[in-house]
Design an enzyme around this catalytic site. Structure first.
Site, PDB file in Angstrom:
ATOM      1  N   HIS A  12      -1.749   2.655  -8.878  1.00  0.00           N
ATOM      2  CA  HIS A  12      -1.378   3.707  -7.908  1.00  0.00           C
ATOM      3  C   HIS A  12      -0.300   3.139  -6.992  1.00  0.00           C
ATOM      4  CE1 HIS A  12      -2.684   7.212  -5.170  1.00  0.00           C
ATOM      5  NE2 HIS A  12      -1.600   6.674  -4.627  1.00  0.00           N
ATOM      6  N   HIS A  14       3.592   3.866  -4.829  1.00  0.00           N
ATOM      7  CA  HIS A  14       4.699   4.718  -4.361  1.00  0.00           C
ATOM      8  C   HIS A  14       5.979   3.898  -4.338  1.00  0.00           C
ATOM      9  CE1 HIS A  14       2.069   8.025  -2.991  1.00  0.00           C
ATOM     10  NE2 HIS A  14       1.200   7.043  -2.831  1.00  0.00           N
ATOM     11  N   LYS A  94      -0.812  14.225 -11.090  1.00  0.00           N
ATOM     12  CA  LYS A  94      -1.414  13.923  -9.794  1.00  0.00           C
ATOM     13  C   LYS A  94      -1.578  15.195  -8.973  1.00  0.00           C
ATOM     14  CE  LYS A  94      -2.720  11.502  -6.179  1.00  0.00           C
ATOM     15  NZ  LYS A  94      -1.919  10.610  -5.370  1.00  0.00           N
ATOM     16  N   HIS A 131      -5.930  13.183  -5.314  1.00  0.00           N
ATOM     17  CA  HIS A 131      -6.060  12.755  -3.917  1.00  0.00           C
ATOM     18  C   HIS A 131      -7.230  13.557  -3.354  1.00  0.00           C
ATOM     19  CE1 HIS A 131      -4.408  11.359   0.085  1.00  0.00           C
ATOM     20  NE2 HIS A 131      -5.322  12.257   0.428  1.00  0.00           N
ATOM     21  N   HIS A 165      -7.691   6.106  -4.778  1.00  0.00           N
ATOM     22  CA  HIS A 165      -7.931   5.365  -3.524  1.00  0.00           C
ATOM     23  C   HIS A 165      -9.227   5.756  -2.820  1.00  0.00           C
ATOM     24  CE1 HIS A 165      -6.042   8.994  -2.055  1.00  0.00           C
ATOM     25  NE2 HIS A 165      -4.819   8.588  -2.332  1.00  0.00           N
ATOM     26  N   ASP A 237      -1.844   1.809  -3.800  1.00  0.00           N
ATOM     27  CA  ASP A 237      -1.344   2.836  -2.884  1.00  0.00           C
ATOM     28  C   ASP A 237      -0.345   2.234  -1.897  1.00  0.00           C
ATOM     29  OD1 ASP A 237      -0.982   5.408  -2.017  1.00  0.00           O
ATOM     30  OD2 ASP A 237      -2.767   5.484  -0.771  1.00  0.00           O
TER      31      ASP A 237
HETATM   32  O1  DOR Z   1      -1.199   6.838   3.316  1.00  0.00           O
HETATM   33  C1  DOR Z   1      -0.721   7.428   2.368  1.00  0.00           C
HETATM   34  N1  DOR Z   1       0.601   7.386   2.111  1.00  0.00           N
HETATM   35  N2  DOR Z   1      -1.522   8.135   1.573  1.00  0.00           N
HETATM   36  C2  DOR Z   1      -1.047   8.929   0.590  1.00  0.00           C
HETATM   37  O2  DOR Z   1      -1.831   9.577  -0.071  1.00  0.00           O
HETATM   38  C3  DOR Z   1       0.415   9.067   0.380  1.00  0.00           C
HETATM   39  C4  DOR Z   1       1.126   7.898   0.879  1.00  0.00           C
HETATM   40  C5  DOR Z   1       2.618   8.102   0.999  1.00  0.00           C
HETATM   41  O3  DOR Z   1       3.214   8.683   0.085  1.00  0.00           O
HETATM   42  O4  DOR Z   1       3.204   7.638   1.985  1.00  0.00           O
HETATM   43 ZN    ZN Z   2      -0.806   7.326  -2.839  1.00  0.00          ZN
END
Ligand code: DOR
Ligand code: ZN
Length: 332
Positions: A12, A14, A94, A131, A165, A237
């Site tokens: 997971h 970003h 997702k 999520h 998460h 995450d």
């Molecule tokens: O804290 C988070 N940041 N939780 C998420 O689900 C998305 C993520 C983000 O994209 O910044």
């Molecule tokens: Zn995330």
């Protein structure tokens, strides 16, 4: 003292786009053999065309590292034709409840109104990544969402559903109720409670969604990770935001851990005399559950102190400036 990890996977992650992508993608690709890439960009990755462009950008940004990006689509009301066309290029879809977190405004408002899409995903064997938070009181959101997971898992018994998460004891217990549920857990939720976020002076760099919970929740997550629950995978995450979006009023949710995930986890598992369990948690479970075959890499970690950098480009990592007791010595 040393530890070797084979083909670690971050299930997971970003990576964002443009300059941020260029800063953070190599930091994941240097340690990980593959990662599940989240689609909550602006605009979201919700068409095959956008997915293929983003895949190319991610691969370019990861450079020469042996790194497989496992791409995801942003959930919407897809047609059967769209799902069939996308399937070879994705690891899953997702689902974000609308407004639950960063860039999720175009998520789903009525989750059970999308049953026709889950039905097609089940038939095509496309995993659903979720999520799992309601719009209730912030500490109760995941717990409340467990009913949605139960409903989905019961109505679609062959749909592979990942609870992303997880942060609560309740979610850990759910794993044992349904064979078709699996979960990711982040290093930060194994290490933090709400006290670390707002118990003293407020720390924006450990603020994320779902927010870190109670000590007993953290203990349940840690116990499941240390025992290597067969349906639990490491998903960091890691979610970078520029420092001015974190150190401001209206602080963005997201904790950046990508370059320190493995040292943090090795330190934690070492502390609990469970180093031999880490391989399953950071790679083998994910390989089995998703059927992926990442490039063969070996990460060599040594028990030597490392001070976490104050920033990577414009991004401040979790625990910047703190010294931890393991570091990555080499990747081969
Ligand atoms: O804290 C988070 N940041 N939780 C998420 O689900 C998305 C993520 C983000 O994209 O910044
Ligand atoms: Zn995330």
């Amino acid at each position: 003292m040393e530890l070797l990890l084979r083909s670690p996977l971050d299930m997971h992650l970003h990576l964002r786009q443009d300059e941020m992508l260029d800063v953070v993608a190599p930091l994941s690709a240097q340690h990980f053999a593959g990662a599940v890439i989240m689609p909550n960009l602006i605009p979201p990755i919700n068409s095959l065309e956008r997915l293929l462009c983003y895949t190319t950008e991610v691969k370019r940004a990861a450079g020469d590292h042996r790194f497989d990006p496992y791409m995801t689509l942003f959930f919407r009301d897809y047609t059967h034709e769209e799902l069939v066309a996308a399937k070879p290029f994705i690891i899953g879809i997702k689902l974000y409840p609308a407004g639950a977190t960063t860039n999720s405004e175009s998520g789903v408002s009525q989750i059970m109104a999308m049953e026709h899409v889950y039905e097609m995903m089940q038939e095509l064997d496309i995993p659903l990544l979720v999520h799992g938070e309601t719009h209730g009181f912030v500490m109760d959101r995941e717990h409340e969402f467990c009913d949605v997971y139960r409903n989905l898992a019961t109505r679609f018994p062959r749909l592979r559903i990942t609870m992303e998460h997880i942060t609560t004891e309740a979610a850990v217990s759910l794993l044992d109720e349904f064979e078709n549920l699996r979960a990711t857990v982040t290093p930060h939720h194994l290490l933090l409670t709400l006290d670390d976020v707002v118990g003293g002076l407020m720390n924006p760099h450990v603020f994320c969604k779902p927010v870190a919970k109670r000590p007993e929740d953290r203990a349940a997550l840690l116990a499941a990770a240390l025992l290597t629950h067969p349906r639990l995978m490491m998903g960091s995450d890691s979610a970078p935001h520029p420092v001015d979006r974190k150190e401001s009023s209206g602080c963005a949710a997201g904790i950046f851990t990508a370059p320190i995930i493995l040292p943090l986890l090795v330190e934690l598992f070492d502390k609990h005399n469970a180093l031999e369990k880490l391989q399953a948690f950071v790679s083998d479970n994910a390989r089995r559950l998703y059927g992926v075959e990442p490039p063969t890499t070996t990460v060599h970690l040594v028990k030597e102190q490392m001070t976490i950098p104050m920033s990577y480009g414009s991004v401040v990592p979790m625990w910047a400036g703190r010294t931890i007791s393991w570091r990555v010595a080499e990747v081969s």
